[in-house]
Design a protein around this motif. Structure first.
Motif, PDB file in Angstrom:
ATOM      1  N   SER A  66      46.724  -7.923 -47.378  1.00  0.00           N
ATOM      2  CA  SER A  66      45.615  -8.616 -46.837  1.00  0.00           C
ATOM      3  C   SER A  66      45.139  -7.564 -45.492  1.00  0.00           C
ATOM      4  CB  SER A  66      45.986 -10.079 -46.662  1.00  0.00           C
ATOM      5  OG  SER A  66      47.000 -10.362 -45.646  1.00  0.00           O
ATOM      6  N   ILE A  67      43.990  -8.122 -45.082  1.00  0.00           N
ATOM      7  CA  ILE A  67      43.453  -7.331 -44.079  1.00  0.00           C
ATOM      8  C   ILE A  67      43.242  -8.545 -42.611  1.00  0.00           C
ATOM      9  CG2 ILE A  67      41.524  -6.175 -42.852  1.00  0.00           C
ATOM     10  CD1 ILE A  67      42.818  -4.638 -44.854  1.00  0.00           C
ATOM     11  N   ILE A  68      43.909  -8.047 -41.676  1.00  0.00           N
ATOM     12  CA  ILE A  68      43.890  -9.359 -40.584  1.00  0.00           C
ATOM     13  C   ILE A  68      43.451  -8.543 -39.423  1.00  0.00           C
ATOM     14  CG2 ILE A  68      45.999 -10.119 -41.333  1.00  0.00           C
ATOM     15  CD1 ILE A  68      47.899  -8.477 -39.481  1.00  0.00           C
ATOM     16  N   LYS A  69      42.718  -9.672 -38.450  1.00  0.00           N
ATOM     17  CA  LYS A  69      41.868  -9.117 -37.313  1.00  0.00           C
ATOM     18  C   LYS A  69      43.016  -8.948 -36.131  1.00  0.00           C
ATOM     19  CE  LYS A  69      38.148  -8.622 -34.921  1.00  0.00           C
ATOM     20  NZ  LYS A  69      37.177  -7.396 -35.376  1.00  0.00           N
ATOM     21  N   ILE A  70      43.097  -7.542 -35.536  1.00  0.00           N
ATOM     22  CA  ILE A  70      44.065  -7.535 -34.422  1.00  0.00           C
ATOM     23  C   ILE A  70      43.141  -7.067 -33.188  1.00  0.00           C
ATOM     24  CG2 ILE A  70      46.112  -6.310 -33.451  1.00  0.00           C
ATOM     25  CD1 ILE A  70      46.924  -8.197 -35.440  1.00  0.00           C
ATOM     26  N   GLU A  71      43.033  -7.694 -32.146  1.00  0.00           N
ATOM     27  CA  GLU A  71      42.095  -7.117 -31.051  1.00  0.00           C
ATOM     28  C   GLU A  71      43.203  -6.628 -29.999  1.00  0.00           C
ATOM     29  OE1 GLU A  71      39.110  -9.859 -29.417  1.00  0.00           O
ATOM     30  OE2 GLU A  71      38.196 -10.151 -31.470  1.00  0.00           O
ATOM     31  N   ALA A  72      43.406  -5.263 -29.704  1.00  0.00           N
ATOM     32  CA  ALA A  72      44.355  -4.854 -29.057  1.00  0.00           C
ATOM     33  C   ALA A  72      43.723  -3.746 -27.941  1.00  0.00           C
ATOM     34  CB  ALA A  72      45.560  -4.299 -29.882  1.00  0.00           C
ATOM     35  N   GLN A  73      44.352  -3.805 -26.662  1.00  0.00           N
ATOM     36  CA  GLN A  73      43.856  -2.520 -25.671  1.00  0.00           C
ATOM     37  C   GLN A  73      45.038  -1.524 -25.746  1.00  0.00           C
ATOM     38  OE1 GLN A  73      43.636  -6.305 -24.390  1.00  0.00           O
ATOM     39  NE2 GLN A  73      41.770  -6.240 -25.940  1.00  0.00           N
ATOM     40  N   SER A  74      46.127  -1.797 -26.338  1.00  0.00           N
ATOM     41  CA  SER A  74      47.281  -0.910 -26.047  1.00  0.00           C
ATOM     42  C   SER A  74      48.169  -0.911 -27.456  1.00  0.00           C
ATOM     43  CB  SER A  74      48.219  -1.436 -25.141  1.00  0.00           C
ATOM     44  OG  SER A  74      49.106  -0.258 -24.617  1.00  0.00           O
ATOM     45  N   LYS A  89      47.188  13.123 -32.388  1.00  0.00           N
ATOM     46  CA  LYS A  89      46.476  14.185 -32.949  1.00  0.00           C
ATOM     47  C   LYS A  89      45.274  13.425 -33.756  1.00  0.00           C
ATOM     48  CE  LYS A  89      47.066  17.696 -36.549  1.00  0.00           C
ATOM     49  NZ  LYS A  89      47.981  18.461 -37.416  1.00  0.00           N
ATOM     50  N   ARG A  90      45.501  12.471 -34.426  1.00  0.00           N
ATOM     51  CA  ARG A  90      44.521  11.996 -35.323  1.00  0.00           C
ATOM     52  C   ARG A  90      43.484  11.178 -34.400  1.00  0.00           C
ATOM     53  NH1 ARG A  90      44.481   9.719 -40.576  1.00  0.00           N
ATOM     54  NH2 ARG A  90      42.424   9.245 -39.941  1.00  0.00           N
ATOM     55  N   PHE A  91      43.782  10.531 -33.218  1.00  0.00           N
ATOM     56  CA  PHE A  91      42.728  10.058 -32.279  1.00  0.00           C
ATOM     57  C   PHE A  91      42.056  11.185 -31.715  1.00  0.00           C
ATOM     58  CE2 PHE A  91      44.905   5.752 -30.799  1.00  0.00           C
ATOM     59  CZ  PHE A  91      45.020   5.318 -32.083  1.00  0.00           C
ATOM     60  N   GLU A  92      42.516  12.343 -31.365  1.00  0.00           N
ATOM     61  CA  GLU A  92      41.611  13.302 -30.965  1.00  0.00           C
ATOM     62  C   GLU A  92      40.851  13.947 -31.907  1.00  0.00           C
ATOM     63  OE1 GLU A  92      44.914  16.148 -29.565  1.00  0.00           O
ATOM     64  OE2 GLU A  92      44.959  15.048 -27.741  1.00  0.00           O
ATOM     65  N   THR A  93      41.194  14.074 -33.252  1.00  0.00           N
ATOM     66  CA  THR A  93      40.619  14.418 -34.179  1.00  0.00           C
ATOM     67  C   THR A  93      39.296  13.515 -34.617  1.00  0.00           C
ATOM     68  OG1 THR A  93      42.295  15.526 -35.261  1.00  0.00           O
ATOM     69  CG2 THR A  93      40.307  15.089 -36.655  1.00  0.00           C
ATOM     70  N   ASP A  94      39.418  12.152 -34.356  1.00  0.00           N
ATOM     71  CA  ASP A  94      38.567  11.042 -34.784  1.00  0.00           C
ATOM     72  C   ASP A  94      37.803  10.701 -33.537  1.00  0.00           C
ATOM     73  OD1 ASP A  94      40.466  11.087 -36.937  1.00  0.00           O
ATOM     74  OD2 ASP A  94      39.077   9.490 -37.497  1.00  0.00           O
ATOM     75  N   GLY A  95      37.804  11.311 -32.251  1.00  0.00           N
ATOM     76  CA  GLY A  95      37.060  11.150 -31.238  1.00  0.00           C
ATOM     77  C   GLY A  95      37.422   9.791 -30.555  1.00  0.00           C
ATOM     78  N   ILE A  96      38.772   9.455 -30.560  1.00  0.00           N
ATOM     79  CA  ILE A  96      39.263   8.092 -29.894  1.00  0.00           C
ATOM     80  C   ILE A  96      40.122   8.662 -28.820  1.00  0.00           C
ATOM     81  CG2 ILE A  96      40.744   6.129 -30.006  1.00  0.00           C
ATOM     82  CD1 ILE A  96      40.288   6.416 -33.159  1.00  0.00           C
ATOM     83  N   ALA A  97      39.499   8.276 -27.459  1.00  0.00           N
ATOM     84  CA  ALA A  97      40.411   8.662 -26.371  1.00  0.00           C
ATOM     85  C   ALA A  97      41.534   8.135 -26.182  1.00  0.00           C
ATOM     86  CB  ALA A  97      39.287   8.756 -25.066  1.00  0.00           C
ATOM     87  N   ILE A  98      42.737   8.501 -25.504  1.00  0.00           N
ATOM     88  CA  ILE A  98      43.785   7.760 -25.253  1.00  0.00           C
ATOM     89  C   ILE A  98      43.815   7.853 -23.407  1.00  0.00           C
ATOM     90  CG2 ILE A  98      46.427   7.906 -24.721  1.00  0.00           C
ATOM     91  CD1 ILE A  98      46.156   9.295 -27.516  1.00  0.00           C
ATOM     92  N   GLY A  99      43.896   6.543 -23.070  1.00  0.00           N
ATOM     93  CA  GLY A  99      44.029   6.368 -21.486  1.00  0.00           C
ATOM     94  C   GLY A  99      44.402   5.052 -21.327  1.00  0.00           C
ATOM     95  N   SER A 100      45.081   4.795 -20.190  1.00  0.00           N
ATOM     96  CA  SER A 100      45.959   3.559 -19.841  1.00  0.00           C
ATOM     97  C   SER A 100      44.949   2.716 -19.335  1.00  0.00           C
ATOM     98  CB  SER A 100      46.751   3.837 -18.531  1.00  0.00           C
ATOM     99  OG  SER A 100      47.256   2.655 -18.247  1.00  0.00           O
ATOM    100  N   PHE A 101      45.082   1.324 -19.817  1.00  0.00           N
ATOM    101  CA  PHE A 101      44.235   0.065 -19.501  1.00  0.00           C
ATOM    102  C   PHE A 101      44.288  -0.111 -17.887  1.00  0.00           C
ATOM    103  CE2 PHE A 101      48.721  -1.131 -20.171  1.00  0.00           C
ATOM    104  CZ  PHE A 101      48.928  -1.855 -19.045  1.00  0.00           C
ATOM    105  N   ALA A 102      45.149   0.514 -16.961  1.00  0.00           N
ATOM    106  CA  ALA A 102      45.371   0.284 -15.632  1.00  0.00           C
ATOM    107  C   ALA A 102      44.165   0.999 -15.170  1.00  0.00           C
ATOM    108  CB  ALA A 102      46.514   0.848 -15.294  1.00  0.00           C
ATOM    109  N   SER A 103      43.405   1.845 -15.679  1.00  0.00           N
ATOM    110  CA  SER A 103      42.465   2.741 -14.959  1.00  0.00           C
ATOM    111  C   SER A 103      41.063   1.778 -14.942  1.00  0.00           C
ATOM    112  CB  SER A 103      42.141   3.930 -15.763  1.00  0.00           C
ATOM    113  OG  SER A 103      41.721   3.725 -16.958  1.00  0.00           O
ATOM    114  N   SER A 104      41.005   0.496 -15.699  1.00  0.00           N
ATOM    115  CA  SER A 104      39.900  -0.173 -15.722  1.00  0.00           C
ATOM    116  C   SER A 104      40.035  -1.597 -15.197  1.00  0.00           C
ATOM    117  CB  SER A 104      39.301  -0.374 -17.219  1.00  0.00           C
ATOM    118  OG  SER A 104      40.328  -0.872 -17.738  1.00  0.00           O
ATOM    119  N   MET A 105      41.444  -1.612 -14.370  1.00  0.00           N
ATOM    120  CA  MET A 105      41.726  -2.953 -14.053  1.00  0.00           C
ATOM    121  C   MET A 105      41.825  -2.918 -12.417  1.00  0.00           C
ATOM    122  SD  MET A 105      44.169  -4.767 -16.624  1.00  0.00           S
ATOM    123  CE  MET A 105      43.586  -5.492 -18.255  1.00  0.00           C
TER     124      MET A 105
END
Length: 255
Positions: A212-220, A239-255
Motif C-alpha cells: 500500500s502507499i502511505i503518506k510520509i511528510e519528512a524533512q530529513s 547520486k539519484r537526488f543529484e540526477t533528479d534535481g533534488i538538493a541535499i542540505g541540512s534543515f538547520a540552515s532554514s531554522m
C-alpha cells in the motif's frame, strides 16, 4: 528545486571495536547524529568524528540514548522522568563540550534506538526528553519519527522539530517502522532504496511492506551508519537526488 536533509548515526565505534565508516559517510550526508557515550562511542572517537563533521560542513546533532552499551541502546527501559531528563542533559552537555573544542556546535537532538521508538508514542518519556533539551538549550531542534505524536508534543512545548523518514527501513501500512525482529524490516538494495527516497522527496509517499502507499511528510532522511552497505546506500541516494534535481542540505540552515 526540492531539498531534503540526509542524516546518519555516527561516532558509534568504541575502543578497538569499529562501527561504520564515519569518514566516508561524512562526505555524503548533511547532518550527523553523533553518539554520546550511552549506547556507543568513546571520547576520542566521538571527538574525531565531530572534528571531521566540522571540516566537511556537516551539521552535528546529539544522538542521545538509554544507558545501554551492552544492548546498543536497543533495549527498552522503564526509567523515571527525573533520570531521563538528567541523562539527556548529561549527554547533550558532553557533546556540546566536544563540539566546541572541534569548532562547531550541537544544533539538534535525535534520540537513539529504543528511546526513539518509545518516545514516538509515549508522552511521559517524550516530555522528559523535551524537558531535558529545554533545560540545557531550548534552541535545539528535536528530530523524530514522521507522523508520530512526539512531534506535536515537542511543538506545544516550544521546541522546533524535524520529521524524519528512514531510507533503509520498511514501513507498516500505519506509517510505523516494521520491527527489526520481522523479516523484511531492513532494506539492502541501494538502487531500490534510492528510488523510494526520490518518491518520498518528490511526492511525500512511500510503499509500505504490504504494497500500500502511505503518506510520509519528512524533512530529513536517515541512513543507519551500522547497516551493511550503509555508505553505498547513502552514495546511491545522493547520486539519484543529484540526477533528479533534488538538493541535499541540512534543515538547520532554514531554522
Amino acid at each position: 528545486m526540492a531539498s531534503i536533509d540526509l542524516n546518519s548515526d555516527l561516532g558509534e565505534s568504541y575502543g578497538a571495536w569499529s562501527m561504520g565508516d564515519d569518514s566516508a559517510m561524512l562526505l555524503v550526508v548533511s547532518s550527523a547524529n553523533i553518539a554520546c557515550g550511552f549506547h556507543a562511542g568513546d571520547p576520542a572517537g566521538i571527538y574525531r568524528t565531530v572534528k571531521a563533521a566540522a571540516e566537511n560542513g556537516v551539521v552535528v546533532g546529539a544522538h542521545v540514548s538509554y544507558p545501554d552499551r551492552v544492548g546498543f541502546g536497543r533495549r527498552d527501559l522503564d526509567v523515571t522522568s527525573e533520570e531521563l531528563i538528567a541523562d539527556v542533559i548529561y549527554q547533550i552537555g558532553a557533546l556540546q563540550g566536544i563540539a566546541a573544542a572541534a569548532g562547531t556546535a550541537v544544533r539538534y537532538v535525535k534520540p537513539h534506538g529504543a528511546l526513539y521508538n518509545r518516545i514516538a508514542n509515549d508522552a511521559k518519556q517524550g516530555q522528559a526528553v523535551i524537558d531535558g533539551m529545554k533545560a540545557i538549550d531550548p534552541s535545539l531542534v528535536l528530530m523524530g519519527l514522521a507522523n508520530a505524536p512526539i512531534l506535536e508534543l515537542a511543538r506545544k512545548s516550544g521546541l522546533s522539530v524535524v520529521a524524519e523518514a528512514f531510507a533503509d527501513r520498511a514501513y507498516t501500512p500505519q506509517g510505523q517502522l516494521v520491527s527489526r525482529r520481522e523479516a523484511g524490516a531492513v532494506l539492502h538494495d541501494a538502487e531500490k532504496i534510492a528510488a523510494r527516497m526520490v518518491q518520498l522527496a518528490r511526492e511525500g509517499t512511500l510503499e509500505a511492506i504490504d504494497g500500500s502507499i502511505i503518506k510520509i511528510e519528512a524533512q530529513s532522511i536517515c541512513v543507519h551508519g551500522d547497516s551493511p552497505g550503509a555508505v553505498a546506500i547513502a552514495q546511491q541516494i545522493r547520486k539519484r537526488f543529484e540526477t533528479d534535481g533534488i538538493a541535499i542540505g541540512s534543515f538547520a540552515s532554514s531554522m
